[in-house]
Scaffold this motif. Sequence first.
Motif, PDB file in Angstrom:
ATOM      1  N   CYS A 144       3.734  11.518   2.407  1.00 31.39           N
ATOM      2  CA  CYS A 144       4.628  11.761   1.265  1.00 31.39           C
ATOM      3  C   CYS A 144       5.034  13.231   1.220  1.00 31.39           C
ATOM      4  O   CYS A 144       6.199  13.548   0.952  1.00 31.39           O
ATOM      5  CB  CYS A 144       3.943  11.362  -0.037  1.00 31.39           C
ATOM      6  SG  CYS A 144       3.622   9.601  -0.198  1.00 31.39           S
ATOM      7  N   HIS A 191      -1.026  10.549   1.487  1.00 31.17           N
ATOM      8  CA  HIS A 191      -0.496  11.699   0.759  1.00 31.17           C
ATOM      9  C   HIS A 191       0.217  12.679   1.692  1.00 31.17           C
ATOM     10  O   HIS A 191       1.271  13.206   1.351  1.00 31.17           O
ATOM     11  CB  HIS A 191      -1.627  12.397   0.001  1.00 31.17           C
ATOM     12  CG  HIS A 191      -1.147  13.315  -1.065  1.00 31.17           C
ATOM     13  ND1 HIS A 191      -0.497  12.874  -2.196  1.00 31.17           N
ATOM     14  CD2 HIS A 191      -1.193  14.653  -1.158  1.00 31.17           C
ATOM     15  CE1 HIS A 191      -0.180  13.903  -2.944  1.00 31.17           C
ATOM     16  NE2 HIS A 191      -0.587  14.999  -2.339  1.00 31.17           N
ATOM     17  N   THR A 219       0.847  -1.192   0.000  1.00 30.29           N
ATOM     18  CA  THR A 219       0.000   0.000   0.000  1.00 30.29           C
ATOM     19  C   THR A 219       0.881   1.241   0.000  1.00 30.29           C
ATOM     20  O   THR A 219       1.979   1.232   0.551  1.00 30.29           O
ATOM     21  CB  THR A 219      -0.924   0.021   1.226  1.00 30.29           C
ATOM     22  OG1 THR A 219      -0.114  -0.004   2.402  1.00 30.29           O
ATOM     23  CG2 THR A 219      -1.858  -1.169   1.226  1.00 30.29           C
ATOM     24  N   ARG A 220       0.395   2.274  -0.622  1.00 35.17           N
ATOM     25  CA  ARG A 220       1.122   3.537  -0.660  1.00 35.17           C
ATOM     26  C   ARG A 220       0.868   4.302   0.624  1.00 35.17           C
ATOM     27  O   ARG A 220      -0.229   4.251   1.182  1.00 35.17           O
ATOM     28  CB  ARG A 220       0.656   4.367  -1.851  1.00 35.17           C
ATOM     29  CG  ARG A 220       1.088   3.740  -3.159  1.00 35.17           C
ATOM     30  CD  ARG A 220       0.662   4.525  -4.361  1.00 35.17           C
ATOM     31  NE  ARG A 220       0.720   5.965  -4.158  1.00 35.17           N
ATOM     32  CZ  ARG A 220       0.203   6.849  -4.979  1.00 35.17           C
ATOM     33  NH1 ARG A 220      -0.422   6.441  -6.064  1.00 35.17           N
ATOM     34  NH2 ARG A 220       0.298   8.130  -4.747  1.00 35.17           N
ATOM     35  N   PRO A 221       1.865   5.036   1.096  1.00 32.40           N
ATOM     36  CA  PRO A 221       1.647   5.837   2.298  1.00 32.40           C
ATOM     37  C   PRO A 221       0.647   6.957   2.010  1.00 32.40           C
ATOM     38  O   PRO A 221       0.479   7.360   0.850  1.00 32.40           O
ATOM     39  CB  PRO A 221       3.027   6.398   2.626  1.00 32.40           C
ATOM     40  CG  PRO A 221       3.838   6.231   1.404  1.00 32.40           C
ATOM     41  CD  PRO A 221       3.215   5.138   0.590  1.00 32.40           C
TER      42      PRO A 221
END
Length: 73
Positions: free
Chosen positions: A10, A7, A3-5
Motif C-alpha cells: 500500500c 502494508h 484480504t488486504r494487501p
Amino acid sequence: MPTRPPHYRCLADDIEQKFRSDEYLPGQQLPSVSEIGELYNVARSTAYRAVKELHERNLIYGQQGQGVFVADS
C-alpha cells in the motif's frame, strides 16, 4: 472475504501515485528509507520493503552513495 494487501505494498502504491501525479519527477531523489518511515509513520522495515517493491517495479533506481531516484517513465 477479500484480504488486504500488505502494508508495504500500500505504501509503494501511494508513492507510485506520487510519481504519476508528478509530485516526484524522473531523476528526482526520493527521501531515504528512514525519512519515508517517518513521513508515513511506519517502521523502517516497512519503508524498506516499499522501496524494494518500487525497485522491482522498475520505478526507481539507486546510485551507490547517492541515494534512490525516480526512473524515467
